[in-house]
Design an enzyme around this catalytic site. Structure first.
Site, mmCIF file in Angstrom:
data_model
loop_
_atom_site.group_PDB
_atom_site.id
_atom_site.type_symbol
_atom_site.label_atom_id
_atom_site.label_comp_id
_atom_site.label_asym_id
_atom_site.label_seq_id
_atom_site.Cartn_x
_atom_site.Cartn_y
_atom_site.Cartn_z
ATOM 1 N N GLU A 40 -8.099 -0.829 2.930
ATOM 2 C CA GLU A 40 -7.058 -1.292 2.794
ATOM 3 C C GLU A 40 -5.818 -0.629 3.736
ATOM 4 O O GLU A 40 -6.060 0.649 3.985
ATOM 5 C CB GLU A 40 -6.632 -1.190 0.730
ATOM 6 C CG GLU A 40 -5.616 -1.801 1.091
ATOM 7 C CD GLU A 40 -5.009 -1.136 -0.515
ATOM 8 O OE1 GLU A 40 -5.840 0.070 -1.672
ATOM 9 O OE2 GLU A 40 -3.655 -1.739 -1.398
ATOM 10 N N LYS A 109 -4.406 -9.377 -1.948
ATOM 11 C CA LYS A 109 -4.332 -9.065 -3.802
ATOM 12 C C LYS A 109 -4.195 -9.231 -4.785
ATOM 13 O O LYS A 109 -2.499 -9.249 -5.341
ATOM 14 C CB LYS A 109 -3.921 -6.769 -3.032
ATOM 15 C CG LYS A 109 -4.314 -5.943 -4.514
ATOM 16 C CD LYS A 109 -3.586 -4.890 -3.910
ATOM 17 C CE LYS A 109 -4.155 -3.364 -4.678
ATOM 18 N NZ LYS A 109 -3.417 -2.530 -4.140
ATOM 19 N N CYS A 142 -9.181 -2.466 -3.693
ATOM 20 C CA CYS A 142 -8.817 -1.397 -4.072
ATOM 21 C C CYS A 142 -8.150 -1.667 -6.012
ATOM 22 O O CYS A 142 -9.793 -1.618 -6.454
ATOM 23 C CB CYS A 142 -7.730 -1.199 -3.904
ATOM 24 S SG CYS A 142 -7.114 0.943 -3.901
ATOM 25 N N VAL A 169 -5.855 6.438 -5.246
ATOM 26 C CA VAL A 169 -5.638 7.589 -5.683
ATOM 27 C C VAL A 169 -5.619 7.750 -6.426
ATOM 28 O O VAL A 169 -5.125 8.808 -6.568
ATOM 29 C CB VAL A 169 -3.963 7.292 -5.441
ATOM 30 C CG1 VAL A 169 -3.384 6.276 -3.463
ATOM 31 C CG2 VAL A 169 -3.442 5.888 -5.546
HETATM 32 C C1 ACM Z 1 -4.601 0.927 -5.099
HETATM 33 O O1 ACM Z 1 -4.712 0.006 -5.468
HETATM 34 N N1 ACM Z 1 -4.570 1.387 -3.450
HETATM 35 C C2 ACM Z 1 -4.772 2.201 -5.544
#
Ligand code: ACM
Length: 258
Positions: A40, A109, A142, A169
């Site tokens: 990402e 996303k 992510c 994270v």
């Molecule tokens: C994330 O979605 N970058 C934690």
């Protein structure tokens, strides 16, 4: 049908896109793959403090980054899935580009995470799949992994491989993605980054997981490198976890409605 899937784990320097892109290409140059997955926001870095800062790094889906990725894809006869901040009119999206020698396509996303919500709109592309060398590939980014619906939707649409650019994270992604693979009987390829940015640490552990939930490769917490695994994508067409139990045929969607 064999497909070579590669993940790139990088350590981008914040706002230094040309150097970050070059570093990824150098890692990829050492291998042969049919499908590369990059993290990402692999070129820009992640931890934007203002919308202005994010907007300064963002570009259109058919902008220079897209051209660069497509040129690399054409030169190496591969496909690349890579995350980037996308500018679309007045909006910013946390997007991933699929670049092949023939075309590009964007996924935005769906489940934006934490502070991203200040600058990035929730994605509106929905989940789609594309054929890469005869193999159906879907994309999620992510935090999408935390919502089982993301991988399930892709799998129901026929994805055999889920490309998963990430900047993880929280600690649970690598183990959680084994379950996403197992419960959908698909390959998943998570490309994460390492290092820290303005006090925010990233956990690395990029990985490729098989449809039975086993690790085919996993990188370290701090490693900067690429890894490639050759897999038989047909395995992901078989949804049986027992001779009498097919994960898709045995679903009971009428009972899942709220
Ligand atoms: C994330 O979605 N970058 C934690």
């Amino acid at each position: 049908m064999e497909i070579r899937i590669g993940v790139v784990q990088n350590s981008p320097k914040f706002l230094k896109a040309p150097a970050n892109i070059r570093a990824c290409f150098e890692l990829m140059d050492k291998h042969e793959a049919d499908l590369w997955v990059l993290p990402e926001f692999f070129a820009s870095g992640y931890n934007f403090k203002t919308k202005k800062e994010a907007a300064a790094c963002a570009e259109k889906a058919d902008g220079p980054l897209s051209k660069l990725l497509q040129a690399y894809a054409a030169q190496r006869d591969c496909a690349i899935v890579a995350g980037f901040p996308e500018k679309a009119g007045a909006k910013l999206y946390n997007s991933a580009l699929l670049a092949t020698p023939a075309k590009t396509r964007v996924y935005r996303k769906t489940h934006v995470f934490g502070g991203e919500k200040r600058f990035f709109s929730p994605g509106d592309t929905g989940f789609w799949t594309e054929k890469i060398k005869g193999v159906s590939v879907g994309v999620m980014i992510c935090f999408d992994w935390f919502f089982p619906e993301s991988a399930r939707t892709l799998a129901l649409k026929g994805a055999q491989v889920i490309a998963h650019p990430a900047n993880l994270v929280l600690p649970w992604g690598p183990e959680g993605m084994k379950i996403r693979s197992l419960e959908n009987r698909v390959f998943t390829a998570t490309a994460d980054r390492v290092g820290s940015e303005r006090g925010l640490g990233f956990i690395g552990q990029s990985q490729i997981v098989s449809p039975n939930g086993s690790l085919l490769t996993r990188l370290g917490h701090d490693e900067v490198r690429a890894a490639v695994v050759s897999v038989d994508a047909w395995t992901a067409r078989d949804k049986k976890v027992h001779p009498a139990c097919d994960l898709f045929e045995d679903r009971r969607p009428k009972l899942y409605a709220r």
